[in-house]
Scaffold this active site. Structure first.
Site, PDB file in Angstrom:
ATOM      1  N   ASN A  41     -10.227  -0.046   0.064  1.00 10.22           N
ATOM      2  CA  ASN A  41      -8.761   0.036   0.062  1.00 10.22           C
ATOM      3  C   ASN A  41      -8.260  -0.583  -1.241  1.00 10.22           C
ATOM      4  O   ASN A  41      -8.368  -1.786  -1.441  1.00 10.22           O
ATOM      5  CB  ASN A  41      -8.234  -0.725   1.284  1.00 10.22           C
ATOM      6  CG  ASN A  41      -6.718  -0.706   1.382  1.00 10.22           C
ATOM      7  OD1 ASN A  41      -6.030  -0.324   0.440  1.00 10.22           O
ATOM      8  ND2 ASN A  41      -6.211  -1.137   2.515  1.00 10.22           N
TER       9      ASN A  41
ATOM     10  N   CYS B 299       0.816  -1.224   0.000  1.00  6.51           N
ATOM     11  CA  CYS B 299       0.000   0.000   0.000  1.00  6.51           C
ATOM     12  C   CYS B 299       0.852   1.277   0.000  1.00  6.51           C
ATOM     13  O   CYS B 299       0.323   2.364  -0.229  1.00  6.51           O
ATOM     14  CB  CYS B 299      -0.965   0.005   1.178  1.00  6.51           C
ATOM     15  SG  CYS B 299      -2.012  -1.452   1.210  1.00  6.51           S
TER      16      CYS B 299
ATOM     17  N   HIS C 261      -2.992   7.168   2.214  1.00  5.40           N
ATOM     18  CA  HIS C 261      -3.476   5.876   1.724  1.00  5.40           C
ATOM     19  C   HIS C 261      -4.882   5.649   2.270  1.00  5.40           C
ATOM     20  O   HIS C 261      -5.143   5.854   3.449  1.00  5.40           O
ATOM     21  CB  HIS C 261      -2.530   4.773   2.197  1.00  5.40           C
ATOM     22  CG  HIS C 261      -3.056   3.407   1.994  1.00  5.40           C
ATOM     23  ND1 HIS C 261      -3.624   3.010   0.792  1.00  5.40           N
ATOM     24  CD2 HIS C 261      -3.140   2.333   2.825  1.00  5.40           C
ATOM     25  CE1 HIS C 261      -4.015   1.754   0.905  1.00  5.40           C
ATOM     26  NE2 HIS C 261      -3.739   1.328   2.116  1.00  5.40           N
TER      27      HIS C 261
HETATM   28  N1  ACO Z   1     -18.562  -8.061   9.861  1.00  5.43           N
HETATM   29  C1  ACO Z   1     -19.060  -8.262  11.092  1.00  5.43           C
HETATM   30  N2  ACO Z   1     -18.281  -8.565  12.161  1.00  5.43           N
HETATM   31  C2  ACO Z   1     -16.958  -8.661  11.959  1.00  5.43           C
HETATM   32  C3  ACO Z   1     -16.384  -8.470  10.691  1.00  5.43           C
HETATM   33  C4  ACO Z   1     -17.242  -8.162   9.620  1.00  5.43           C
HETATM   34  N3  ACO Z   1     -16.806  -7.953   8.373  1.00  5.43           N
HETATM   35  N4  ACO Z   1     -15.058  -8.634  10.801  1.00  5.43           N
HETATM   36  C5  ACO Z   1     -14.795  -8.911  12.092  1.00  5.43           C
HETATM   37  N5  ACO Z   1     -15.951  -8.932  12.784  1.00  5.43           N
HETATM   38  C6  ACO Z   1     -16.141  -9.172  14.206  1.00  5.43           C
HETATM   39  C7  ACO Z   1     -15.016 -10.007  14.811  1.00  5.43           C
HETATM   40  O1  ACO Z   1     -15.273 -11.380  14.616  1.00  5.43           O
HETATM   41  C8  ACO Z   1     -15.102  -9.614  16.263  1.00  5.43           C
HETATM   42  O2  ACO Z   1     -16.168 -10.312  16.861  1.00  5.43           O
HETATM   43  P1  ACO Z   1     -16.040 -10.845  18.386  1.00  5.43           P
HETATM   44  O3  ACO Z   1     -15.847  -9.606  19.211  1.00  5.43           O
HETATM   45  O4  ACO Z   1     -17.340 -11.516  18.593  1.00  5.43           O
HETATM   46  O5  ACO Z   1     -14.852 -11.734  18.381  1.00  5.43           O
HETATM   47  C9  ACO Z   1     -15.503  -8.143  16.204  1.00  5.43           C
HETATM   48  O6  ACO Z   1     -16.040  -7.929  14.900  1.00  5.43           O
HETATM   49  C10 ACO Z   1     -14.342  -7.208  16.425  1.00  5.43           C
HETATM   50  O7  ACO Z   1     -13.259  -7.636  15.625  1.00  5.43           O
HETATM   51  P2  ACO Z   1     -11.898  -6.866  15.647  1.00  5.43           P
HETATM   52  O8  ACO Z   1     -10.935  -7.514  14.697  1.00  5.43           O
HETATM   53  O9  ACO Z   1     -11.463  -6.652  17.053  1.00  5.43           O
HETATM   54  O10 ACO Z   1     -12.372  -5.493  15.021  1.00  5.43           O
HETATM   55  P3  ACO Z   1     -11.627  -4.132  14.989  1.00  5.43           P
HETATM   56  O11 ACO Z   1     -12.370  -3.129  15.756  1.00  5.43           O
HETATM   57  O12 ACO Z   1     -10.164  -4.282  15.249  1.00  5.43           O
HETATM   58  O13 ACO Z   1     -11.799  -3.752  13.450  1.00  5.43           O
HETATM   59  C11 ACO Z   1     -10.487  -3.697  11.453  1.00  5.43           C
HETATM   60  C12 ACO Z   1     -11.200  -4.572  12.466  1.00  5.43           C
HETATM   61  C13 ACO Z   1     -11.485  -2.824  10.745  1.00  5.43           C
HETATM   62  C14 ACO Z   1      -9.765  -4.573  10.428  1.00  5.43           C
HETATM   63  C15 ACO Z   1      -9.477  -2.835  12.239  1.00  5.43           C
HETATM   64  O14 ACO Z   1      -8.622  -3.628  13.019  1.00  5.43           O
HETATM   65  C16 ACO Z   1      -8.677  -1.969  11.375  1.00  5.43           C
HETATM   66  O15 ACO Z   1      -9.153  -0.974  10.884  1.00  5.43           O
HETATM   67  N6  ACO Z   1      -7.405  -2.301  11.155  1.00  5.43           N
HETATM   68  C17 ACO Z   1      -6.563  -1.591  10.249  1.00  5.43           C
HETATM   69  C18 ACO Z   1      -6.273  -2.505   9.183  1.00  5.43           C
HETATM   70  C19 ACO Z   1      -6.545  -1.974   7.829  1.00  5.43           C
HETATM   71  O16 ACO Z   1      -7.183  -0.988   7.568  1.00  5.43           O
HETATM   72  N7  ACO Z   1      -5.994  -2.709   6.951  1.00  5.43           N
HETATM   73  C20 ACO Z   1      -6.097  -2.416   5.599  1.00  5.43           C
HETATM   74  C21 ACO Z   1      -4.962  -3.029   4.928  1.00  5.43           C
HETATM   75  S1  ACO Z   1      -3.513  -2.482   5.598  1.00  5.43           S
HETATM   76  C22 ACO Z   1      -3.180  -1.099   4.888  1.00  5.43           C
HETATM   77  O17 ACO Z   1      -3.683  -0.797   3.875  1.00  5.43           O
HETATM   78  C23 ACO Z   1      -2.247  -0.289   5.639  1.00  5.43           C
END
Ligand code: ACO
Length: 325
Positions: free
Chosen positions: A282, A119, A252
């Site tokens: 993304n 990215c 990004h």
């Molecule tokens: N729909 C519904 N529920 C979901 C989904 C979904 N698509 N995905 C995960 N969940 C659930 C999980 O199972 C979990 O449930 P639980 O509490 O019962 O176990 C709950 O949601 C919370 O999951 P987390 O992984 O803790 O969610 P978080 O708040 O961390 O959000 C996310 C996840 C959006 C990926 C976040 O960590 C984030 O924004 N990370 C940054 C990563 C990113 O943007 N990456 C892009 C690529 S990297 C880059 O480009 C730099």
């Protein structure tokens, strides 16, 4: 006299198939994967993304973006003497997307190569092209970010498959007596390979390992905001500028919460941040040039303004390019 490089045209392209969150939720539900528009919007800010048709490759998307950028710059393919494509989803193992795209564009002969920094790829590619123009190795470069991330998603993994989309963006970068690109700051730290990767590879005529995206979302989130702040300050310091000089932050487009966190650390209001993640998802290396082109064409970003471009992604890689449009 010192040589600088300057963006003289921008372009982008999105494949026509657009899926809103509701469309994707319905598709995933057919395979028993549960998610919702509310979850996706609240955690990421994403409302829609585009997916390429199965026979469309990164070079096809990049080609359209490149043609649009050339048209905006008032140039022909033959005027270009350097092509750099940032991608992690190449058409084939080799040759590079840049070589394939060069041939499709009809610009044969000039150096063409890919940059692989996930990215952060576009920011890396722009910094490389700027260096080559400054040294006189090139005069008119096409710098392209092109991705078909839908090819490397696991549609059974709801934590990742809702985040990404396909697309391409491009700029024409030309030698200039005035900047242009003011500074850049690039970094990588390979100890974080495991938090964001596609661990498969081709060996002995087979795919070994798992050729789909794996991500530790929370680890990525924490690292991303910290390094984006540092890269921004480093690029600004190199140019003798401060946050107050920035007209637009074009980060990004991974996740609205990462962008908000970065803007907060840089004391920039969200009114100064170009946001397209809601409509594109993304698109990895394509996200910054896509956002730039949309902002230029909509009139949001204007010639003469100071832009801070920032990328972060797998590797872990990150970097910033500060420029006057
Ligand atoms: N729909 C519904 N529920 C979901 C989904 C979904 N698509 N995905 C995960 N969940 C659930 C999980 O199972 C979990 O449930 P639980 O509490 O019962 O176990 C709950 O949601 C919370 O999951 P987390 O992984 O803790 O969610 P978080 O708040 O961390 O959000 C996310 C996840 C959006 C990926 C976040 O960590 C984030 O924004 N990370 C940054 C990563 C990113 O943007 N990456 C892009 C690529 S990297 C880059 O480009 C730099």
């Amino acid at each position: 006299m010192r040589r600088y490089s300057r963006i003289t045209g921008t372009g982008s392209y999105l494949p026509p198939r657009r899926l809103t969150n509701a469309d994707l939720v319905a598709e995933l539900a057919r395979d028993g994967i549960e998610t919702s528009d509310e979850w996706i919007v609240e955690r990421t800010g994403i409302r829609a993304r585009h997916f390429a048709a199965p026979d469309v490759t990164a070079s096809d998307l990049g080609l359209e973006a490149a043609r649009n950028a050339l048209q905006a710059a008032g140039l022909q393919a033959q005027d270009i003497d350097l092509i750099i494509v940032a991608t992690s989803t190449p058409d084939m193992v080799f040759p590079s997307v840049a070589c394939i795209l060069q041939h499709k564009l009809g610009a044969n002969g000039c150096p063409a190569f890919d940059v692989q920094a996930v990215c952060s790829g576009f920011v890396y590619a722009l910094a490389v092209a700027d260096s080559m123009i400054q040294t006189g190795a090139a005069n008119r470069a096409l710098v392209i970010g092109a991705e078909v991330f839908s090819r490397i998603l696991d549609f059974k993994d709801r934590t990742t498959c809702v985040l990404f989309g396909d697309g391409a963006g491009a700029v024409v970068l030309e030698a200039s007596e005035t900047p242009g690109i003011l500074s850049s700051d690039l970094h990588a730290d390979g100890k974080h390979v495991g938090i964001l990767c596609v661990p498969g590879n081709v060996s002995g005529g087979q795919v070994l390992g798992d050729p789909v995206l794996k991500m530790d979302g929370q680890a990525v989130f924490k690292l991303a905001v910290g390094v984006l702040e540092k890269a921004a300050h480093a690029a600004l310091a190199k140019a003798g500028m401060t946050e107050a000089d920035v007209d637009w932050l074009i980060p990004h487009q991974a996740n609205i919460r990462i962008m908000q966190g970065t803007a907060r650390k840089l004391k920039l209001s969200m009114d100064k941040v170009v946001v397209t993640v809601d409509q594109h998802g993304n698109t990895s290396a394509a996200s910054i040039p896509l956002a730039l082109d949309h902002a230029v064409r909509s009139g949001q970003v204007k010639k003469g303004e100071t832009l801070l471009l920032e990328g972060v992604g797998g590797g872990f890689t990150w970097g910033a390019v500060l420029l006057k449009l």
